[in-house]
Design an enzyme around this catalytic site. Structure first.
Site, short mmCIF file in Angstrom:
data_model
loop_
_atom_site.label_atom_id
_atom_site.label_comp_id
_atom_site.label_asym_id
_atom_site.label_seq_id
_atom_site.Cartn_x
_atom_site.Cartn_y
_atom_site.Cartn_z
N PHE A 56 0.85 -1.19 0.00
CA PHE A 56 0.00 0.00 0.00
C PHE A 56 0.89 1.24 0.00
CE2 PHE A 56 -4.44 1.26 0.76
CZ PHE A 56 -5.09 0.13 0.33
N GLN A 99 -7.27 14.90 3.15
CA GLN A 99 -6.63 14.05 2.16
C GLN A 99 -7.48 13.89 0.90
OE1 GLN A 99 -5.97 9.57 2.91
NE2 GLN A 99 -3.95 10.48 2.81
N HIS A 105 -7.86 11.47 -2.06
CA HIS A 105 -7.45 10.13 -2.50
C HIS A 105 -7.18 10.21 -3.99
CE1 HIS A 105 -7.30 5.89 -3.32
NE2 HIS A 105 -7.43 5.60 -2.05
N LEU A 110 -14.89 5.62 -4.62
CA LEU A 110 -13.48 5.28 -4.43
C LEU A 110 -13.06 4.01 -5.17
CD1 LEU A 110 -10.90 6.01 -2.68
CD2 LEU A 110 -11.58 4.07 -1.30
N GLU A 140 -6.61 2.02 -3.22
CA GLU A 140 -5.19 2.00 -3.50
C GLU A 140 -4.68 0.56 -3.61
OE1 GLU A 140 -3.27 5.11 -1.18
OE2 GLU A 140 -1.83 3.60 -0.54
N ARG A 188 -0.40 9.34 -0.53
CA ARG A 188 -1.52 9.90 -1.30
C ARG A 188 -1.36 11.37 -1.65
NH1 ARG A 188 -6.25 6.68 1.99
NH2 ARG A 188 -5.78 4.69 1.00
N HIS A 193 -11.29 12.60 0.67
CA HIS A 193 -11.43 11.25 1.19
C HIS A 193 -11.39 11.19 2.72
CE1 HIS A 193 -11.05 6.92 1.22
NE2 HIS A 193 -9.87 6.96 1.80
N ARG A 239 -2.34 11.00 5.99
CA ARG A 239 -2.48 9.62 6.48
C ARG A 239 -2.03 8.63 5.44
NH1 ARG A 239 -6.40 5.54 5.88
NH2 ARG A 239 -7.93 6.86 4.82
#
Ligand code: FAD
Length: 591
Positions: free
Chosen positions: A124, A245, A247, A257, A260, A291, A357, A401
């Site tokens: 990730f 954030q 995404h 979404l 990821e 991100r 996000h 994050r």
């Protein structure tokens, strides 16, 4: 007023938990198992909370598929946060991670498995081995429905532990006495429109994020920042709200979404020339950079005329993974692409754009979940109040994050807050303190004003104005004059929020009333965000300011605190000292 107040029904509990997502349910489980009386409130049926939509995974350095250590996870999280994360809380979280995940496994969570029976883990963004050398496999996954598996597991455990659920109940306001202690909440039973006072020796806010203050978002409709509004109205500051954030991969035009995990499985991004452009921006981690980094790179490609189609998006290619991997590991992604983009990713790439996000900021809390405010320049614990999950700034995510660290944060801090409350409980065991009448009246007044108003603004119209203002003033790249203008536009909407009315006054499941109450929370989040952003004169994590493109540790290595009452900002130091290891000092952030 006193007569109305007397007629309000009251219920008493040891603990009231507002929110039945992953954080609320992990906490309530700990409490119910310890024998405390626990009420969990939720605007929707618990398993419809936004946690259910989490796709990609939950991080833990299990090392099932490649060597891993909590120190590597800690380094990645600190670096991912652009050094704004509190290192004591980060160490606590990453060290607890393996046990927290094994505990879920023992609760019956249906993780994907490796041939040897261990939990399947995928790479990730931003998660690396050897302190940034190369991607590591750390995200424990149940296909692309990890949150679904987690939430259902926790719900079932809570039912077994006899947690009391108040389903379709909306918490309205916190009740604080003159000492500042929190003694419970006012709440509305949505089915009847009745308002109750729920007295609690401990109140836990676990209300999730507020992504719905943006027009294009991956978030559910219920994510309106209610806990943040409740805290702000009760005089508690909101922390680091400038950090939101984007995404990288929301479906273009739809916002839904695409995890990821797609890039974790080997998918990558292409511009209109068919170039895998992330190789240029992040030579080592490429499409698996964090991100904020990937979103900015995409925005740059689009701005410089290398967007695809009408020029407004890029493409996410995954057909080379093969039909078998896609249907086994990413079944929901395929479904989403077919439904929302009319594309079968087994054959064609998916059009994607950076989409709001996650909120990194929130209600300031320590790693026991206790809410911490500031009085006369000094930190002060708010007795009886806790915040966990996305509504809290614990602050493990700092300015950005890492994917899969939120599901981890829910279970680690949900559990630790539960344990802390159990450990504190005997002190508060015997009686409930007298309730503050003024707070009950203020909360009732708020609702009564809505009920009696016969003309004014419509909640949906005001909400849309907030969303348009946020979308056009607080983007992936930010400009100072735009941010200042955004703060002014949002401030100008405050009187409109106070002037909201609805014509249908029926009590039963009146969604107009609920929307009106939600907008009162959204405006607090929007005010906090624009004010905090317009005053941070540097670029850090998700806050990328054109006029100040560099991170400035000399002046800005500090948390922002925004107070609603006088629209005031204060700053508080980042906790750079971990619990047992050496501090990770700031350095340039390259990937
Ligand atoms: C589409 C999507 C995919 C994601 N994928 C991942 C992933 O793979 N890995 C990862 O780590 N993170 C992921 N995230 C982030 C993560 O899922 C969320 O941050 C997290 O689930 C939030 O959990 P929570 O318990 O804080 O709140 P939520 O799950 O949002 O729950 C909030 C709860 O509060 C209740 N509530 C709110 N207001 C009130 C009120 N006034 N009164 C009563 N109840 C109220 C709601 O009803 C709900 O029960 C994803 C997020 C999204 C949107």
């Amino acid at each position: 007023m006193a007569a109305v107040k007397k007629s309000l029904p009251r219920r008493q509990f040891d603990v009231v938990v507002v929110g039945a997502g992953g954080a609320g349910l992990r906490c309530s489980l700990q409490l119910a198992q310890a024998g405390l009386s626990v009420a969990v409130l939720s605007k929707v049926f618990p398993t419809r909370s936004h946690t259910v939509a989490a796709q990609g995974g939950v991080s833990a350095s299990l090392g099932n598929m490649s060597e891993d250590h909590w120190q590597w996870h800690m380094y990645d999280t600190v670096k991912g946060s652009d050094w704004l994360g509190d290192q004591d809380a980060i160490e606590f979280m990453v060290r607890e991670a393996p046990n927290a995940v094994y505990e879920l496994e023992h609760f019956g969570m249906p993780f994907d498995r490796n041939p040897d029976g261990t939990i399947y883990q995928r790479p990730f963004g931003g998660h690396t081995s050897h302190f940034g050398e190369k991607p590591v496999q750390r995200a424990c996954a149940a296909a692309d429905r990890t949150g679904h598996a987690m939430l259902h597991t926790l719900y079932q455990r809570n039912v077994a532990a006899r947690t009391q659920f108040f389903v379709e109940w909306m918490a309205l306001d916190l009740l604080r006495n003159n000492d500042g202690d929190v003694l419970g909440v006012t709440a509305m039973e949505m089915e009847t429109g009745e308002i109750y006072v729920l007295e609690a020796k401990h109140t836990v806010l676990a209300t999730g994020g507020a992504g719905r203050i943006w027009a294009a978002t991956t978030n559910a409709f219920i994510n309106t920042g209610d806990g943040l509004g409740m805290a702000a109205r009760a005089g508690i500051p909101l922390q680091d709200m400038e950090f939101w954030q984007f995404h990288p991969t929301g479906v273009a035009g739809a916002g839904v979404l695409i995890t990821e995990g797609v890039r974790g499985e080997g998918g990558f991004l292409l511009n209109k020339d068919g170039e895998r452009f992330m190789e240029r921006y992040a030579p080592q981690l490429k499409d698996l950079a964090p991100r904020d980094f990937v979103s900015r790179s995409m925005d740059q490609e689009i701005k410089e005329g290398r967007g695809c189609g009408d020029g407004s998006y890029v493409l996410l290619k995954l057909d080379h993974l093969g039909a078998e991997t896609i249907t086994k590991r990413l079944p929901s992604i395929r479904e989403i692409a077919i439904k929302f983009a009319n594309i079968d990713p087994i054959k064609d790439p998916i059009p994607v754009v950076p989409t709001i996000h996650y909120q990194m900021g929130g209600i300031p809390a320590n790693y026991h979940g206790q809410v911490v405010t500031r009085v006369n320049g000094q930190e002060k614990i708010v007795n009886g109040l806790y915040a966990i999950g996305e509504c809290a700034a614990t602050s493990v995510h700092g300015a950005n994050r890492l994917g899969t660290n939120s599901l981890l944060d829910l279970i680690v801090f949900g559990r630790s807050a539960g344990n802390f409350i159990v450990s504190q409980h005997p002190e508060r065991e015997h009686s409930h303190k007298p309730l503050p009448d003024t707070d009950i009246e203020a909360s009732l007044d708020r609702v009564n004003r809505l009920e009696t108003r016969t003309s004014g603004e419509k909640a949906q119209d005001v909400a849309n104005k907030i969303r348009v203002a946020m979308q056009s003033h607080c983007g992936v790249f930010r400009k100072l004059d735009l941010l200042k203008e955004g703060a002014e536009v949002i401030a100008s909407l405050v009187p409109e929020v106070q002037d909201i009315y609805f014509s249908d006054k029926s009590k039963v499941f009146n969604t107009a009333r609920i929307e009106a109450l939600e907008v009162a929370n959204m405006i607090e989040v929007a005010r906090a965000t624009t004010k905090s952003a317009a005053n941070r004169l540097e670029s850090r994590g998700a806050h990328a300011l054109e006029e100040y493109p560099e991170r400035d540790d000399v002046n800005w290595l500090k948390h922002t605190l925004w107070f609603s009452e006088d629209d005031r900002l204060e700053y508080t130091p980042v906790r750079m000292q971990p619990l047992t290891v050496d501090s990770i000092p700031p350095k340039p952030r390259t990937f």
